[in-house]
Design an enzyme around this catalytic site. Sequence first.
Site, PDB file in Angstrom:
ATOM      1  N   LYS A  81      40.657  41.570  21.890  1.00 46.47           N
ATOM      2  CA  LYS A  81      41.178  41.689  23.258  1.00 46.47           C
ATOM      3  C   LYS A  81      42.438  40.845  23.356  1.00 46.47           C
ATOM      4  CE  LYS A  81      39.554  40.982  28.063  1.00 46.47           C
ATOM      5  NZ  LYS A  81      38.418  40.535  28.910  1.00 46.47           N
ATOM      6  N   SER A 156      37.014  43.888  32.521  1.00 42.87           N
ATOM      7  CA  SER A 156      38.382  43.887  32.066  1.00 42.87           C
ATOM      8  C   SER A 156      38.552  44.199  30.575  1.00 42.87           C
ATOM      9  CB  SER A 156      38.998  42.509  32.341  1.00 42.87           C
ATOM     10  OG  SER A 156      38.337  41.497  31.606  1.00 42.87           O
ATOM     11  N   SER A 180      32.816  41.439  32.343  1.00 39.19           N
ATOM     12  CA  SER A 180      33.864  42.179  31.622  1.00 39.19           C
ATOM     13  C   SER A 180      33.553  42.605  30.202  1.00 39.19           C
ATOM     14  CB  SER A 180      35.156  41.367  31.615  1.00 39.19           C
ATOM     15  OG  SER A 180      35.794  41.517  32.845  1.00 39.19           O
TER      16      SER A 180
HETATM   17  N1  GLN Z   1      35.426  42.190  37.414  1.00 41.96           N
HETATM   18  C1  GLN Z   1      35.280  40.773  37.556  1.00 41.96           C
HETATM   19  C2  GLN Z   1      36.558  40.203  38.102  1.00 41.96           C
HETATM   20  O1  GLN Z   1      37.423  40.940  38.383  1.00 41.96           O
HETATM   21  C3  GLN Z   1      34.919  40.148  36.244  1.00 41.96           C
HETATM   22  C4  GLN Z   1      36.062  40.056  35.315  1.00 41.96           C
HETATM   23  C5  GLN Z   1      35.692  39.418  34.029  1.00 41.96           C
HETATM   24  O2  GLN Z   1      34.521  39.313  33.683  1.00 41.96           O
HETATM   25  N2  GLN Z   1      36.706  38.951  33.337  1.00 41.96           N
HETATM   26  O3  GLN Z   1      36.728  39.035  38.250  1.00 41.96           O
END
Ligand code: GLN
Length: 492
Positions: A81, A156, A180
């Site tokens: 990532k 994400s 995410s």
């Molecule tokens: N969707 C969540 C957020 O927007 C979690 C994102 C993540 O786990 N990096 O914060």
Amino acid sequence: MALDSLTAATATELVSELQARRLSATELTESCLNRISAVNPELNAVITVCEEQALKEAAEADVMLQRGDGGPLTGLPLLHKDIFCTRGVATTCSSKMLENFVPPYDATVVSRLRAAGTIMLGKTNMDEFAMGSSTETSRFGVTRNPWNMDCVPGGSSGGAAAAVAAGFAPLGTGTDTGGSIRQPASLCGITGLKPTYGRVSRLGIIAFASSLDQAGPMTRTAEDAALMLQVMSGVDPGDSTSADVEVPDFRSQMGDSIQGLRIGIPRQYFSPSLDTRMAQTIQAALDELVQEGAELIDIDLPHTEQGIATYYIIAPAEASANLSRYDGVRFGYRCGAPQDLTDLYERSRTEGFGDEVKRRILVGTYALSAGFYDAYFKKAQQVRRLISHDFKNAFEHCDVIAGPAAPGVAFGLGTKTQDPLAMYLEDIYTLSVNLAGLPGMSVPAGLIDDMPVGLQLIGRAFDEATLLRAAHRFQLRTDHHRARPALAEVAS
Ligand code: GLN
């Protein structure tokens, strides 16, 4: 192994082919790179491809395999990532702010996976600074879901999930602050594991919310997740929040029976608001676990509903502090021709960050400001403690907690971008696990209208071994994890 089946093979299968010299690391790497160049223009899961470097690493891996002295993952291609610092390779967090950032060092996760013999193919797309659930806030455009190109892959870590599902690589890394790894794994039909907070070093991972962020494997099977987690785990002197606890041999326990394993079913996760077909699919998966000898027990997680509000104070508060380092002075984007220092700060940040990141900085700064700290931040920390207690109480009655990883299957591109609250609800089943610092995993559990659904398994702190064992037993019984998007067949 036939070359055209390489894009569907598991890492475990590939390792034995490589070690038996029936397959070379160069052949495998070339087939992954070909797959990326054929499918990525449409999918946009990978934003940097390191072709030359990957082929060089593959040649080195072949020499080691020949001599029989490689590491446990020698010759396996992987994608990181774009939140993991990679020495000499752009690390952008999918933000204009870091578009030209080339780190001088590797994240600990990257160096450990490298030392174990993996070959880095490139970097995957993500929501900007990991803020989002759909990979639509990336500076480099949306990633599509290989199961349906009009749908999001989740986020994400959506680039990693889409890439593993589409056969670009058997292994991907992700990070999970509120869901995410697990939510995109669920939406793309792969296996994703968020380890216990502290299990994996955060050194060299661009920070979003430091008390929640955790890196983990994104793979095709639980067995592969164990293989990868084994290498990623362990205390790191460079990260004082990494935990000095023993790392068990995850794979040696995986085959053990789950006879008598008590699986807690939180009433709050199966409320009437859960989509009926989601509930049926998850129930069918639980029935399989019962066939394996597990026992289902009703439990309560009474503060589930408060999770979202709590997370959306704590995560933005920590993000606002972490992102204050991007000031246009030291590194990252700098605006053109600043008038003075204030103008430099203001315009560099205004031009360098996208809308969702700005929203988080504003919310976080507000929650931390003198007049509101007690009402918001302190209160959120107190509720966070209650959420932790809910899990602690539940684990007195069960060994694992199960439920959906996401409220539904992948949704259409653009359908939630104008409604942040709808987007935030995507993580309703995952983010309390981060608030409590526990390990959680999403495992493919079937399809609804040809789109994947993930079963979430949550464990006690530092008990990834039990999650992996339950997931592995499930995957020995079922073949949901073997389902591939139609795209994979068309394009291979
Ligand atoms: N969707 C969540 C957020 O927007 C979690 C994102 C993540 O786990 N990096 O914060």
